[in-house]
Design a protein around this motif. Sequence first.
Motif, PDB file in Angstrom:
ATOM      1  N   CYS A  48       0.855  -1.180   0.000  1.00 46.63           N
ATOM      2  CA  CYS A  48       0.000   0.000   0.000  1.00 46.63           C
ATOM      3  C   CYS A  48       0.894   1.233   0.000  1.00 46.63           C
ATOM      4  O   CYS A  48       1.718   1.396   0.892  1.00 46.63           O
ATOM      5  N   LEU A  49       0.749   2.098  -0.992  1.00 45.03           N
ATOM      6  CA  LEU A  49       1.508   3.348  -1.016  1.00 45.03           C
ATOM      7  C   LEU A  49       0.794   4.407  -0.183  1.00 45.03           C
ATOM      8  O   LEU A  49       1.408   5.089   0.618  1.00 45.03           O
ATOM      9  N   VAL A  50      -0.520   4.536  -0.400  1.00 41.53           N
ATOM     10  CA  VAL A  50      -1.337   5.453   0.407  1.00 41.53           C
ATOM     11  C   VAL A  50      -2.777   4.952   0.394  1.00 41.53           C
ATOM     12  O   VAL A  50      -3.257   4.435  -0.622  1.00 41.53           O
ATOM     13  N   ARG A  51      -3.446   5.062   1.537  1.00 36.26           N
ATOM     14  CA  ARG A  51      -4.856   4.665   1.622  1.00 36.26           C
ATOM     15  C   ARG A  51      -5.552   5.590   2.603  1.00 36.26           C
ATOM     16  O   ARG A  51      -5.030   5.876   3.675  1.00 36.26           O
ATOM     17  N   TYR A  52      -6.722   6.065   2.209  1.00 38.78           N
ATOM     18  CA  TYR A  52      -7.597   6.848   3.081  1.00 38.78           C
ATOM     19  C   TYR A  52      -8.836   6.008   3.336  1.00 38.78           C
ATOM     20  O   TYR A  52      -9.404   5.439   2.402  1.00 38.78           O
ATOM     21  N   ASP A  53      -9.262   5.915   4.601  1.00 37.91           N
ATOM     22  CA  ASP A  53     -10.486   5.188   4.905  1.00 37.91           C
ATOM     23  C   ASP A  53     -11.014   5.647   6.254  1.00 37.91           C
ATOM     24  O   ASP A  53     -10.405   6.489   6.914  1.00 37.91           O
ATOM     25  N   ASN A  54     -12.174   5.114   6.609  1.00 38.47           N
ATOM     26  CA  ASN A  54     -12.789   5.489   7.889  1.00 38.47           C
ATOM     27  C   ASN A  54     -13.458   4.273   8.525  1.00 38.47           C
ATOM     28  O   ASN A  54     -14.624   4.288   8.841  1.00 38.47           O
ATOM     29  N   GLU A  55     -12.648   3.249   8.754  1.00 37.92           N
ATOM     30  CA  GLU A  55     -13.188   2.046   9.378  1.00 37.92           C
ATOM     31  C   GLU A  55     -13.649   2.343  10.800  1.00 37.92           C
ATOM     32  O   GLU A  55     -13.158   3.268  11.453  1.00 37.92           O
ATOM     33  N   LEU A  56     -14.603   1.558  11.263  1.00 40.25           N
ATOM     34  CA  LEU A  56     -15.145   1.749  12.608  1.00 40.25           C
ATOM     35  C   LEU A  56     -14.040   1.665  13.657  1.00 40.25           C
ATOM     36  O   LEU A  56     -13.146   0.830  13.564  1.00 40.25           O
ATOM     37  N   GLY A  57     -14.112   2.550  14.627  1.00 44.52           N
ATOM     38  CA  GLY A  57     -13.142   2.576  15.696  1.00 44.52           C
ATOM     39  C   GLY A  57     -11.940   3.461  15.425  1.00 44.52           C
ATOM     40  O   GLY A  57     -11.168   3.748  16.321  1.00 44.52           O
ATOM     41  N   LYS A  58     -11.763   3.897  14.170  1.00 42.94           N
ATOM     42  CA  LYS A  58     -10.604   4.722  13.825  1.00 42.94           C
ATOM     43  C   LYS A  58     -10.986   6.073  13.237  1.00 42.94           C
ATOM     44  O   LYS A  58     -10.183   6.983  13.217  1.00 42.94           O
ATOM     45  N   GLY A  59     -12.182   6.205  12.713  1.00 42.04           N
ATOM     46  CA  GLY A  59     -12.585   7.461  12.080  1.00 42.04           C
ATOM     47  C   GLY A  59     -11.782   7.723  10.812  1.00 42.04           C
ATOM     48  O   GLY A  59     -11.141   6.830  10.259  1.00 42.04           O
TER      49      GLY A  59
END
Length: 73
Positions: A48-59
């Motif tokens: 993974c070079l870069v990833r944006y996400d908002n999984e539960l527990g992390k925002g």
Amino acid sequence: MKARQLFRYKARQGETICEMVIWALPAATRERPHGLKYRLFCGVPGQCLVRYDNELGKGDHRHYGDQEEPYPF
């Protein structure tokens, strides 16, 4: 009611993969006040070079190399 997919995109240029998926949630939550669930990824096989996400527990947060940090959405 389930999340509704709004957008999906996947492209490849050489070994580099770019993928974006965005869902509309049935309602905004404390962790997702914008009412969206998303994953935006750029990488090469096995890395993974870069990833944006908002999984539960992390925002809202991003992964950049080995680092993980929150960011304002």
